[in-house]
Design a protein around this motif. Structure first.
Motif, PDB file in Angstrom:
ATOM      1  N   THR A   6       0.862  -1.185   0.000  1.00 22.72           N
ATOM      2  CA  THR A   6       0.000   0.000   0.000  1.00 22.72           C
ATOM      3  C   THR A   6       0.900   1.237   0.000  1.00 22.72           C
ATOM      4  O   THR A   6       2.024   1.194   0.487  1.00 22.72           O
ATOM      5  CB  THR A   6      -0.920   0.046   1.228  1.00 22.72           C
ATOM      6  OG1 THR A   6      -0.151   0.347   2.397  1.00 22.72           O
ATOM      7  CG2 THR A   6      -1.641  -1.296   1.427  1.00 22.72           C
ATOM      8  N   LEU A  58      -8.576  -3.708  -0.018  1.00 22.46           N
ATOM      9  CA  LEU A  58      -7.423  -4.036   0.819  1.00 22.46           C
ATOM     10  C   LEU A  58      -7.408  -5.514   1.175  1.00 22.46           C
ATOM     11  O   LEU A  58      -6.368  -6.178   1.119  1.00 22.46           O
ATOM     12  CB  LEU A  58      -7.441  -3.184   2.088  1.00 22.46           C
ATOM     13  CG  LEU A  58      -7.322  -1.668   1.910  1.00 22.46           C
ATOM     14  CD1 LEU A  58      -7.373  -0.979   3.274  1.00 22.46           C
ATOM     15  CD2 LEU A  58      -6.027  -1.300   1.187  1.00 22.46           C
ATOM     16  N   HIS A  70       2.590  -2.174   4.503  1.00 25.72           N
ATOM     17  CA  HIS A  70       1.613  -1.078   4.572  1.00 25.72           C
ATOM     18  C   HIS A  70       2.337   0.240   4.842  1.00 25.72           C
ATOM     19  O   HIS A  70       2.769   0.511   5.958  1.00 25.72           O
ATOM     20  CB  HIS A  70       0.604  -1.373   5.682  1.00 25.72           C
ATOM     21  CG  HIS A  70      -0.412  -0.302   5.912  1.00 25.72           C
ATOM     22  ND1 HIS A  70      -1.177   0.236   4.900  1.00 25.72           N
ATOM     23  CD2 HIS A  70      -0.794   0.345   7.058  1.00 25.72           C
ATOM     24  CE1 HIS A  70      -1.992   1.165   5.406  1.00 25.72           C
ATOM     25  NE2 HIS A  70      -1.766   1.243   6.707  1.00 25.72           N
ATOM     26  N   ASP A  87      -6.632   4.795   8.952  1.00 29.92           N
ATOM     27  CA  ASP A  87      -5.480   3.904   8.967  1.00 29.92           C
ATOM     28  C   ASP A  87      -5.750   2.682   9.841  1.00 29.92           C
ATOM     29  O   ASP A  87      -5.414   1.545   9.472  1.00 29.92           O
ATOM     30  CB  ASP A  87      -4.247   4.663   9.466  1.00 29.92           C
ATOM     31  CG  ASP A  87      -2.973   3.863   9.334  1.00 29.92           C
ATOM     32  OD1 ASP A  87      -2.731   3.306   8.244  1.00 29.92           O
ATOM     33  OD2 ASP A  87      -2.203   3.812  10.309  1.00 29.92           O
ATOM     34  N   ILE A  91      -5.646  -1.229   8.554  1.00 31.99           N
ATOM     35  CA  ILE A  91      -4.775  -2.246   9.145  1.00 31.99           C
ATOM     36  C   ILE A  91      -5.597  -3.453   9.581  1.00 31.99           C
ATOM     37  O   ILE A  91      -5.196  -4.612   9.372  1.00 31.99           O
ATOM     38  CB  ILE A  91      -3.978  -1.652  10.317  1.00 31.99           C
ATOM     39  CG1 ILE A  91      -2.937  -0.661   9.782  1.00 31.99           C
ATOM     40  CG2 ILE A  91      -3.307  -2.746  11.149  1.00 31.99           C
ATOM     41  CD1 ILE A  91      -2.301   0.211  10.847  1.00 31.99           C
ATOM     42  N   LEU A  94      -6.542  -5.427   6.423  1.00 31.77           N
ATOM     43  CA  LEU A  94      -5.398  -6.192   5.920  1.00 31.77           C
ATOM     44  C   LEU A  94      -5.148  -7.411   6.810  1.00 31.77           C
ATOM     45  O   LEU A  94      -4.920  -8.520   6.329  1.00 31.77           O
ATOM     46  CB  LEU A  94      -4.153  -5.306   5.878  1.00 31.77           C
ATOM     47  CG  LEU A  94      -4.177  -4.151   4.874  1.00 31.77           C
ATOM     48  CD1 LEU A  94      -3.053  -3.171   5.171  1.00 31.77           C
ATOM     49  CD2 LEU A  94      -4.074  -4.679   3.442  1.00 31.77           C
ATOM     50  N   VAL A 107       3.784  -2.986   9.163  1.00 33.43           N
ATOM     51  CA  VAL A 107       3.041  -1.735   9.307  1.00 33.43           C
ATOM     52  C   VAL A 107       4.000  -0.593   9.635  1.00 33.43           C
ATOM     53  O   VAL A 107       4.943  -0.763  10.410  1.00 33.43           O
ATOM     54  CB  VAL A 107       1.949  -1.876  10.386  1.00 33.43           C
ATOM     55  CG1 VAL A 107       1.359  -0.532  10.776  1.00 33.43           C
ATOM     56  CG2 VAL A 107       0.848  -2.805   9.883  1.00 33.43           C
TER      57      VAL A 107
END
Length: 308
Positions: A6, A58, A70, A87, A91, A94, A107
């Protein structure tokens, strides 16, 4: 491995993609635009359409990959809280596609706010309960169940065109005709060259250690006075000190950072991964920046927004 990235067309992501490909991996890049798709194709990556608000895109990107890096984040500080929530949801989406597998989720977050004033932020530090910034990327990732998540904390990532928060300091100095620092300017910001940072992400991916925290720090701390003076030389504007009481009126939203030490160490990261930064330092890149050419004129963008 086939890695879903991403922020693949952003400043850091666009350096990670070729690093992955040159390391023998495949890159699947998230983009929402035709221009982004072209740049990914030109870089040798595969294209996956979507954005941070499209949670299904995602999940699909993560599901069809062997791991996720990410890096995407909406850098609009006028809506910082809202973008941190976007965000967090991204997360979680994902992670839901990776849960129960051995596929890594890497991350991105920052080193800022971890240590006390004057203290180096180190990898073994946890985000404190009184964390001064609303970004929750790290907490969201490490709280995921049955997900092999790890963290990369970033300092001011730079090359001769962009330099993290320093980019906004340049825009502000251009706008106000003066490059400023607070007090004696001894507070310091850690930094790293973007090529070194991209290499670190690849090493983290290949190491694949659940729960690990890494620092992409090339320089532990560059003084704000040195940064302001480099900007002053580049823009050919005066350099001055402002008092802590004047910081808010001069720097606006940047005051929350401009008055603080944002120092960090990467000693543990270097030892664990064998990562040795070799790129130019922050001041060297500021000296090389083309301050008066339109393609690098960061002031042409809205000062509160940027894409990583």
């Amino acid at each position: 491995m086939r890695i879903f990235v991403t922020g693949a067309t952003g400043f850091i992501g666009s350096a990670i993609v070729p690093e992955l490909i040159n390391g023998g991996h495949q890159a699947l890049g998230l983009t929402r635009s035709e221009a982004g798709a072209r740049s990914l194709t030109d870089a040798g990556a595969q294209v996956h359409r979507g954005d941070l608000n499209d949670l299904e895109s995602l999940r699909k990107g993560a599901a069809m990959s062997d791991g996720v890096i990410h890096t995407a984040f909406i850098h609009d500080f006028s809506k910082f809280q809202e973008n941190c929530e976007i965000d967090r949801r991204a997360i979680e989406a994902l992670g839901s596609a990776l849960a129960g597998s051995n596929r890594p989720l890497i991350v991105t977050t920052g080193t800022a706010g971890l240590g006390a004033p004057g203290q180096l932020a180190t990898e073994d530090m946890d985000v404190p309960p009184n964390f001064p910034y609303p970004r929750v990327s790290e907490q969201a990732a490490l709280s995921l169940k049955d997900v092999k998540a790890s963290i990369v904390r970033l300092p001011q990532v730079h090359d001769p065109v962009k330099q993290g928060l320093v980019t906004y300091l340049i825009a502000l100095a251009r706008e106000k005709g003066v490059s400023a620092y607070v007090g004696d300017g001894r507070n310091r910001w850690s930094a790293a060259h973007v090529a070194d940072v991209a290499r670190l992400y690849r090493l983290v991916l290949e190491k694949n250690e659940a729960g690990a925290k890494y620092h992409a720090v090339g320089e532990e701390g560059v003084s704000m006075r040195d940064i302001a003076e480099a900007i002053g030389r580049g823009l050919k504007v005066p350099v001055k000190s402002v008092s802590p009481e004047e910081a808010q009126s001069h720097f606006g939203w940047l005051a929350m950072f401009a008055t603080h030490d944002l120092q960090g160490s990467s000693a543990i990261t270097r030892k664990k991964l064998g990562w040795n930064p070799t790129g130019p330092g922050l001041i060297a890149d500021l000296e090389q920046m083309r301050y008066h050419e339109k393609e690098s004129d960061v002031a042409s963008a809205a000062p509160a927004t940027a894409a990583r």
